[in-house]
Design a protein around this motif. Structure first.
Motif, PDB file in Angstrom:
ATOM      1  N   LEU A  78      10.407   5.084   0.688  1.00 47.98           N
ATOM      2  CA  LEU A  78       9.677   4.869   1.946  1.00 47.98           C
ATOM      3  C   LEU A  78       8.170   4.803   1.720  1.00 47.98           C
ATOM      4  CD1 LEU A  78      11.479   7.434   4.285  1.00 47.98           C
ATOM      5  CD2 LEU A  78      11.792   4.961   4.235  1.00 47.98           C
ATOM      6  N   ASP A  79       7.744   4.660   0.469  1.00 48.32           N
ATOM      7  CA  ASP A  79       6.327   4.810   0.151  1.00 48.32           C
ATOM      8  C   ASP A  79       5.488   3.562   0.416  1.00 48.32           C
ATOM      9  OD1 ASP A  79       4.212   6.433  -0.504  1.00 48.32           O
ATOM     10  OD2 ASP A  79       4.425   6.155  -2.671  1.00 48.32           O
ATOM     11  N   SER A  80       6.098   2.504   0.896  1.00 49.03           N
ATOM     12  CA  SER A  80       5.344   1.312   1.293  1.00 49.03           C
ATOM     13  C   SER A  80       6.184   0.522   2.282  1.00 49.03           C
ATOM     14  CB  SER A  80       5.004   0.431   0.081  1.00 49.03           C
ATOM     15  OG  SER A  80       6.165  -0.185  -0.429  1.00 49.03           O
TER      16      SER A  80
ATOM     17  N   TYR B  66      17.793   1.137  12.232  1.00 48.20           N
ATOM     18  CA  TYR B  66      18.572   0.339  11.283  1.00 48.20           C
ATOM     19  C   TYR B  66      19.906   0.966  10.896  1.00 48.20           C
ATOM     20  CZ  TYR B  66      14.090  -1.937  11.133  1.00 48.20           C
ATOM     21  OH  TYR B  66      12.929  -2.569  11.496  1.00 48.20           O
ATOM     22  N   GLY B  67      20.249   2.097  11.487  1.00 49.36           N
ATOM     23  CA  GLY B  67      21.549   2.712  11.237  1.00 49.36           C
ATOM     24  C   GLY B  67      21.728   3.235   9.827  1.00 49.36           C
ATOM     25  N   ILE B  68      20.649   3.591   9.177  1.00 48.61           N
ATOM     26  CA  ILE B  68      20.721   4.104   7.811  1.00 48.61           C
ATOM     27  C   ILE B  68      20.854   5.619   7.869  1.00 48.61           C
ATOM     28  CG2 ILE B  68      19.436   4.393   5.659  1.00 48.61           C
ATOM     29  CD1 ILE B  68      18.156   1.660   6.263  1.00 48.61           C
ATOM     30  N   ASN B  69      21.818   6.157   7.132  1.00 47.32           N
ATOM     31  CA  ASN B  69      22.016   7.592   7.067  1.00 47.32           C
ATOM     32  C   ASN B  69      21.417   8.098   5.759  1.00 47.32           C
ATOM     33  OD1 ASN B  69      22.889  10.223   6.913  1.00 47.32           O
ATOM     34  ND2 ASN B  69      24.966   9.765   7.601  1.00 47.32           N
ATOM     35  N   PHE B  70      20.269   8.733   5.833  1.00 50.05           N
ATOM     36  CA  PHE B  70      19.568   9.162   4.636  1.00 50.05           C
ATOM     37  C   PHE B  70      20.312  10.248   3.870  1.00 50.05           C
ATOM     38  CE2 PHE B  70      16.204   6.777   6.528  1.00 50.05           C
ATOM     39  CZ  PHE B  70      15.503   6.283   5.435  1.00 50.05           C
ATOM     40  N   SER B  71      21.183  10.985   4.512  1.00 48.20           N
ATOM     41  CA  SER B  71      21.935  12.011   3.790  1.00 48.20           C
ATOM     42  C   SER B  71      22.937  11.387   2.821  1.00 48.20           C
ATOM     43  CB  SER B  71      22.639  12.958   4.761  1.00 48.20           C
ATOM     44  OG  SER B  71      23.597  12.267   5.527  1.00 48.20           O
ATOM     45  N   ASP B  72      23.276  10.117   3.008  1.00 48.12           N
ATOM     46  CA  ASP B  72      24.206   9.421   2.121  1.00 48.12           C
ATOM     47  C   ASP B  72      23.517   8.669   0.985  1.00 48.12           C
ATOM     48  OD1 ASP B  72      26.265  10.255   3.766  1.00 48.12           O
ATOM     49  OD2 ASP B  72      26.367   8.362   4.873  1.00 48.12           O
ATOM     50  N   LEU B  73      22.193   8.651   0.955  1.00 47.65           N
ATOM     51  CA  LEU B  73      21.471   7.791   0.021  1.00 47.65           C
ATOM     52  C   LEU B  73      21.051   8.436  -1.292  1.00 47.65           C
ATOM     53  CD1 LEU B  73      18.968   5.904   2.364  1.00 47.65           C
ATOM     54  CD2 LEU B  73      21.085   5.061   1.379  1.00 47.65           C
TER      55      LEU B  73
ATOM     56  N   VAL C  54       9.298  12.724   8.061  1.00 47.84           N
ATOM     57  CA  VAL C  54      10.426  13.061   8.950  1.00 47.84           C
ATOM     58  C   VAL C  54      10.487  12.067  10.113  1.00 47.84           C
ATOM     59  CG1 VAL C  54      11.330  14.805  10.536  1.00 47.84           C
ATOM     60  CG2 VAL C  54      10.414  15.493   8.311  1.00 47.84           C
ATOM     61  N   GLU C  55       9.348  11.781  10.718  1.00 46.24           N
ATOM     62  CA  GLU C  55       9.307  10.840  11.840  1.00 46.24           C
ATOM     63  C   GLU C  55       9.737   9.441  11.400  1.00 46.24           C
ATOM     64  OE1 GLU C  55       8.678  11.456  15.038  1.00 46.24           O
ATOM     65  OE2 GLU C  55       8.228  13.569  14.762  1.00 46.24           O
ATOM     66  N   LEU C  56       9.286   9.026  10.216  1.00 46.01           N
ATOM     67  CA  LEU C  56       9.640   7.705   9.708  1.00 46.01           C
ATOM     68  C   LEU C  56      11.134   7.622   9.396  1.00 46.01           C
ATOM     69  CD1 LEU C  56       8.705   4.895   8.890  1.00 46.01           C
ATOM     70  CD2 LEU C  56       8.081   5.828   6.666  1.00 46.01           C
TER      71      LEU C  56
ATOM     72  N   ASP D 181       0.843  -1.195   0.000  1.00 44.56           N
ATOM     73  CA  ASP D 181       0.000   0.000   0.000  1.00 44.56           C
ATOM     74  C   ASP D 181       0.880   1.247   0.000  1.00 44.56           C
ATOM     75  OD1 ASP D 181      -2.203  -1.651   0.160  1.00 44.56           O
ATOM     76  OD2 ASP D 181      -2.700  -1.131   2.235  1.00 44.56           O
ATOM     77  N   LEU D 182       0.523   2.213  -0.843  1.00 43.28           N
ATOM     78  CA  LEU D 182       1.273   3.465  -0.905  1.00 43.28           C
ATOM     79  C   LEU D 182       0.929   4.324   0.304  1.00 43.28           C
ATOM     80  CD1 LEU D 182       0.947   4.224  -4.707  1.00 43.28           C
ATOM     81  CD2 LEU D 182       2.841   3.123  -3.485  1.00 43.28           C
ATOM     82  N   LEU D 183       1.947   4.878   0.913  1.00 41.02           N
ATOM     83  CA  LEU D 183       1.770   5.646   2.140  1.00 41.02           C
ATOM     84  C   LEU D 183       1.741   7.146   1.892  1.00 41.02           C
ATOM     85  CD1 LEU D 183       4.298   3.575   4.256  1.00 41.02           C
ATOM     86  CD2 LEU D 183       1.801   3.394   4.285  1.00 41.02           C
ATOM     87  N   PHE D 184       2.714   7.650   1.153  1.00 41.70           N
ATOM     88  CA  PHE D 184       2.828   9.091   0.937  1.00 41.70           C
ATOM     89  C   PHE D 184       2.132   9.536  -0.340  1.00 41.70           C
ATOM     90  CE2 PHE D 184       6.316   7.869   3.681  1.00 41.70           C
ATOM     91  CZ  PHE D 184       6.116   8.739   4.738  1.00 41.70           C
ATOM     92  N   SER D 185       2.347   8.824  -1.436  1.00 39.30           N
ATOM     93  CA  SER D 185       1.721   9.240  -2.698  1.00 39.30           C
ATOM     94  C   SER D 185       0.206   9.069  -2.659  1.00 39.30           C
ATOM     95  CB  SER D 185       2.338   8.514  -3.893  1.00 39.30           C
ATOM     96  OG  SER D 185       2.251   7.125  -3.748  1.00 39.30           O
TER      97      SER D 185
END
Length: 90
Positions: A72-74, A58-65, A48-50, A34-38
């Motif tokens: 993140l849409d599902s 999970y230690g993911i740095n979104f500034s590096d992606l 932002v919260e997600l 299911d689409l969450l944002f779109s």
């Protein structure tokens, strides 16, 4: 980084996202694709919260992606993102 099974990621994210949806009065079923944002079910504040939750859990740095909200849409997309991030070299 420790590899987290996709089923665990999906379960944790479903619980987290359902809490956010319920706060908005949205108690409709939530499926992995299911689409969450779109679809409008979640908004920019939820994004932002997600992001903060995924970074912390999970230690993911979104500034590096080269971030793109569709990643993140599902629930399935989030699980793929976590899986890809856990196998990519640091």
């Amino acid at each position: 980084m420790t590899v987290v099974p996709a089923s665990e990621v999906k379960s944790r994210m479903r619980s987290y996202i359902m809490q956010r949806l319920l706060m908005k009065g949205d108690g409709a079923p939530l499926h992995d694709d299911d689409l969450l944002f779109s679809s409008g079910r979640l908004d920019s504040l939820d994004a932002v919260e997600l992001i903060m939750s995924v970074e912390t859990d999970y230690g993911i740095n979104f500034s590096d992606l080269g971030f793109d909200l569709t990643r993140l849409d599902s629930i399935s997309a989030i699980a793929r993102l976590v899986e890809q991030s856990s196998v990519e070299p640091a």
